[in-house]
Design an enzyme around this catalytic site. Structure first.
Site, PDB file in Angstrom:
ATOM      1  CD  GLU A 211      -2.831  -1.106   2.243  1.00 11.17           C
ATOM      2  OE1 GLU A 211      -3.059  -0.284   3.051  1.00 11.17           O
ATOM      3  OE2 GLU A 211      -3.912  -1.812   2.028  1.00 11.17           O
TER       4      GLU A 211
ATOM      5  CD  GLU B 201      -3.123  -6.949   3.621  1.00  8.91           C
ATOM      6  OE1 GLU B 201      -3.938  -6.339   4.024  1.00  8.91           O
ATOM      7  OE2 GLU B 201      -1.878  -6.758   3.556  1.00  8.91           O
TER       8      GLU B 201
END
Length: 500
Positions: free
Chosen positions: A119, A266
């Site tokens: 991220e 995820e």
């Protein structure tokens, strides 16, 4: 404390056998923010006992990789965010990283991808200019080592980089990221790598202030009038997960990229939180989300935009991480606690290709939903004939006669055979019309063989296990259809590892 029954399933083999790495599978993330981290050998023992065949590591810890060697488990290794500066500035450093963390372990460790950072664009935007150089340098190193055909390079993104995500057809990436995303998508396209995306319906639900219904976040069935409809495409969305994945597809299409697959690196749901501020972080909701997620992914349902196209998905996460900072729920996303004790019970009935790994042996063999009636009848005839199942309970006036359907009668006979054969490898197959479940199909006075059930077989001779019916399946979260032959091969591969 009452011992929890935990059900985890053979996530992967049936899908992977047919589709390879492009098919439907479920993996898990392994974080280590724990006050007592299990030894790598303990972790791999747990993975193997639960038949977890895909994992994502947040680093490339050599001890963990050594423990994963020769297990066959497919591994995503990661470059932690703090290493991006060095790798993104030096081709030589990237080559050294690959030599130490990939080449030194491959192929004993089945490394399938390198996740470059986590991220980065949303959590560490200042490092964004280093992301593409790091990915290219690592790719150069893989090419030099002749590993690029086996190992893909990508980077996990937060779904927050997608703006205006509903309706999905109007979604687009944050335009301020174009200078990174455009070349990145071209890189993924040229290398055959997936767009890695972290999808958290829990947070979407929590931040929606009631706009997103809990059922919509949890994959619970919705009546047609409650489904979300994309007015531009008229596609119906029954869950947040699909809507976010399709938003990513539409956002890529907006940039003229239409052939990069989405991999969800995820997703999950916390099983405990602060009761006052996180009331929906519960074991029941975690069970519901992850059980429905697994079923949804493993059935190759795909998304409304791409029905039948698999979305490989990694659950966050294997263990609870009790030292993670932040809200209470941050510590409770695990399927297990740090001692390997199940955090809650998953209910995966009807998932079809999955193996119930229940230490209490409370598993049953039932007719597959939607199975061809003629195939079921043939299998029923075989079980009650050559299979030596005592089917007297299915005759009129007996406790298991009702409901008088081939599916119900086949379920009784399949289960009796399965338990009579000691739940052995290949004994719940019946040419692909039977599946294992953890839900007891007993009803009324009709009691099915279970852990303590009788064998219900006539005589002692063993029937063939093939059940032939002839003649008679580091960095952490930042806040299609197949042919009949392929299905058979898939199921045979699955059943060959039952009860190992």
């Amino acid at each position: 404390m009452k011992k929890l029954l935990f059900v985890f399933f053979l996530f992967l083999l049936a899908g992977a056998a047919v589709h390879g790495e492009d098919g439907a599978y479920i993996g898990v993330n392994i974080g280590t923010a724990m006050s007592s981290v299990p030894a790598p050998t303990q972790i791999t023992t747990l993975l193997r006992s639960q038949n977890i065949r895909h994992v994502r590591l947040y680093d490339a810890d050599p001890a963990m990789l050594a423990a994963l060697a020769n297990t066959g488990i497919r591994v995503i290794v990661s470059v932690p965010n703090e290493q991006l500066l060095a790798i993104g500035n030096s081709n030589a450093t990237a080559a050294d990283w690959v030599a130490r963390n990939v080449t030194a372990h491959f192929p004993a460790v089945n490394i399938t991808a390198i996740a470059v950072g986590s991220e980065v664009l949303s959590a560490q935007p200042n490092a964004a200019p280093l992301l593409m150089p790091a990915m290219r340098y690592l790719q150069n190193a893989l090419v030099a080592a002749a590993l690029d055909r086996y190992i893909k390079i990508s980077t996990p993104h937060s779904s927050s980089i997608i703006l205006d995500s509903f309706p999905p057809s109007q979604a687009f990436f944050n335009r301020s990221l174009d200078n990174v995303l455009v070349p990145m998508l071209k890189f993924l396209q040229s290398t055959g790598s997936p767009l890695m995306l972290n999808v958290y319906p829990y947070y979407d639900y929590m931040r929606s202030n009631g706009v997103i219904p809990l059922d919509y976040a949890l994959f619970r069935p919705l009546p047609p009038n409650k489904e979300a409809v994309d007015a531009n495409t008229l596609l119906h969305y029954t869950n947040v997960f699909d809507a976010v994945v399709d938003a990513a597809y539409f956002a890529m299409a907006y940039l003229n990229v239409t052939n990069v697959p989405v991999m969800v690196t995820e997703t999950g749901w916390p099983h405990k939180g602060d009761p006052s501020s996180e009331p929906d972080a519960t074991s029941d909701n975690a069970d519901t989300y992850n059980s429905n997620l697994i079923r949804h992914v493993m059935n190759s349902t795909g998304t409304p935009k791409h029905p039948g196209v698999a979305v490989p998905t990694y659950i966050y996460e294997l263990y609870d991480e009790d030292t993670r900072p932040g809200s209470t729920s941050e510590k409770y996303w695990g399927l297990f606690d740090m001692n390997g004790i199940p955090a809650y019970t998953l209910h995966l009935t009807g998932s079809g290709v999955l193996l119930a790994n229940d230490t209490t042996n409370q598993t049953y063999c039932v007719a597959r939903e939607g199975a061809d009636p003629k195939m079921l009848q043939a299998a029923l005839d075989w079980a009650c004939g050559p299979g030596k199942v005592d089917c007297s309970a299915l005759t009129q006036g007996q406790p298991c006669y009702e409901p008088d359907t081939v599916e119900a009668h086949a379920t009784y006979a399949f289960n009796a055979y399965y338990h009579g054969m000691g739940m052995g490898s290949g004994t719940c197959y019946f040419s692909g019309v039977a599946v294992i479940t953890t839900t007891d199909p007993s009803h009324g006075s009709c009691v099915y063989a279970g852990k303590n059930g009788s064998a219900l077989l006539n005589g002692t001779s063993l029937a063939p296990s093939s059940n032939s019916t002839e003649g008679g399946s580091g960095a952490h979260r930042a806040i299609g259809d197949v042919s009949a032959l392929a299905r058979v091969v898939s199921a045979v591969l699955l059943l060959s590892v039952l009860l190992l």
